[in-house]
Design an enzyme around this catalytic site. Sequence first.
Site, mmCIF file in Angstrom:
data_model
loop_
_atom_site.group_PDB
_atom_site.id
_atom_site.type_symbol
_atom_site.label_atom_id
_atom_site.label_comp_id
_atom_site.label_asym_id
_atom_site.label_seq_id
_atom_site.Cartn_x
_atom_site.Cartn_y
_atom_site.Cartn_z
ATOM 1 C CE LYS A 118 -4.235 -1.805 2.171
ATOM 2 N NZ LYS A 118 -3.831 -3.219 2.274
ATOM 3 C CE LYS A 160 -6.960 2.393 4.627
ATOM 4 N NZ LYS A 160 -7.287 2.653 3.197
ATOM 5 N N GLY A 166 -8.008 -7.450 3.696
ATOM 6 C CA GLY A 166 -9.049 -8.094 4.484
ATOM 7 C C GLY A 166 -9.347 -7.415 5.800
ATOM 8 N N GLY A 167 -8.887 -6.143 5.961
ATOM 9 C CA GLY A 167 -9.167 -5.417 7.190
ATOM 10 C C GLY A 167 -8.182 -5.670 8.312
ATOM 11 N NE ARG A 294 -6.981 -10.816 -5.004
ATOM 12 C CZ ARG A 294 -8.179 -10.361 -4.692
ATOM 13 N NH1 ARG A 294 -9.192 -10.552 -5.536
ATOM 14 N NH2 ARG A 294 -8.396 -9.700 -3.574
#
Length: 652
Positions: A118, A160, A166-167, A294
Amino acid sequence: MSQFHKVLIANRGEIACRVIRTAKAMGYRTVAVYSEADADAPHVDLADQAVCIGPAPVSESYLRIGNIIQAAHTSGADAIHPGYGFLSENADFATACKDAGMTLVGPPPEAVALMGSKRQSKIAMEAAGVPCIPGYQGDKQDDDTLLKEAQHVGFPLMVKASAGGGGRGMRLVTDDSDLAEQIKSARSEATSAFGSGELILERAILEPRHVEIQVFADQHGNVVYLGERDCSIQRRHQKVVEEAPSPAVDEELRKRMGAAAVLAAESCNYVGAGTVEFLLDTDGSFYFLEMNTRLQVEHPVTELITGTDLVAWQLDVAAGKPLPLTQDDIVLTGHAMEVRLYAEDPAEGFMPQTGLIQSWQPASGEGVRIDDGIRTGQEVTPHYDPMLAKVIAYGKDRDEARRRLIRAVEDSVLTGVHTNKNWLAAILKHENFAAGLSTTAFLNQFGEEESLQPVAPSLAIQGLATLLLRKGMSSHSWNSNGQIRFACRLGSGDQKTALTLINGEGGNWTVSAEEDSAGFTLHSANETTVLCTVAGVRQRFTYTLSHHGLWLNTTTGCYHFQDHTHVAANAESGEGSGEIRASMDGLIVDVLVAEGEAVSRGQTVVVLEAMKMEHPLKAACDGTLSGLSVSSGDQVKVRQILATVSKDEAAA
């Protein structure tokens, strides 16, 4: 052009089946891989060949790069499709395929590595001119720097994990009083989940929509976008409902978001299917969130509104062919929606479920598509994600798609394990969703409403269940004119109810429990279906019956009942019994209390890992841990007694 003839699908479940079907239709030979736990899974039978890649745990099978490559060599496969999840966004896997001379049906390793971070991807997107959320993504990762930079970002903000998704490793912080603790917690979780404690900080955008753009690129420099998907309704950062197109996006906004997504793909020399995810603010501003390198779980809704097969596109692009359509050729028609059917129990905090699928009857009909990887008689194990199937519907407009999806969800029957089916249908019926107004705050705003809560079985349904459990009685005696009266102690979850049933003429029955009574009429029944009238409505229910009890699928829920009439009361464990039992099959990852220690009600004693989640198992009463039968690393079965708490004398 890259020539390949046999495709190995490095995945399992519904996505493996999905890829295998298209690959076979295009004339390719297919190879499935499977763990020991998946030896009898549908994707294994569907492929032309199959290779076992290790024991049940994903770390010893589906995540073992060397095992996947060796399986390809063993079977003679010359291409590998990773599906989604597992190794699909692993740059080392992409490199290993390349080094092994295999064609990877996916993007190049460099793009996977960049977008897998990220922090690095956001730096690259800012440099490319893609709108990004203001924040901090620097390489200085010490706590002091993060605390200082958070003041520049402002509150509320998101902490983050740079890796993964997925959190996990994600925290919303509303003020600086608990920022240090949240940074510590997010870093710890990220390190455990992804092997990296690297974090980024972003300004929190409250109540946005989650809108993602499907992009596709070939090896000749062509890049297109195929419209958007709205995935705003989420639980714990996991998507619940996906639809295309988004009710919040008009043609002008679609073009701007599409252009930004294409720019993101071009900036990293992307090849294949990818999804650029954005947060859409209430003022029409949108910000880059991440790029998934993907195929997405929700790709069917895009296929339905564009009339495409994205897996076929993936295989053609991997073979070196140009994209089959230009941007001007892509037209969005109608509307599509998808929900994910999970083995989880909303009545028990969405606890993942394991067990034998006694019956799987997916719905069919105009505009309905079911993507599944399960079948009747299959075991749902604790080793993998609890998603069982995707239910998808298409219509000429949004409301037709929604109505068809509601019907398809309600008409799909799965017995043997609890699912989120009725919860999904309730969301689709909710007036906020029906009006197209839902944001990522939907479940925070409406999740506690009565319409979204599980419905307990009515007294009449309990009476019907009691009759079905009494399989020793023939169907003609159910409708006998001679009076039949019997008592039953019916179990449903943790509830035990003493019932009395009395029959009348014409199949009429009266069921009583303490001061309450209800009536129903049993018209007919066979081994799987019962026709009855409940609350004045004649309807047909499906059921399955085994030594584990009865699963009865009704309009208000699919219920599991057991006959406890002849079970001694002291043989049952319930609330406050002192017994701590496994909530499902799984692995003991931690034991927090030693035998002989005092514990209090609600205290976590054992931590069970199953279906990619950790589940704390707590004491139901105050007392002393008088028995402990497991230790960290033990595999356990559902309902197995793990520990026993002897109640305090004062509490007894």
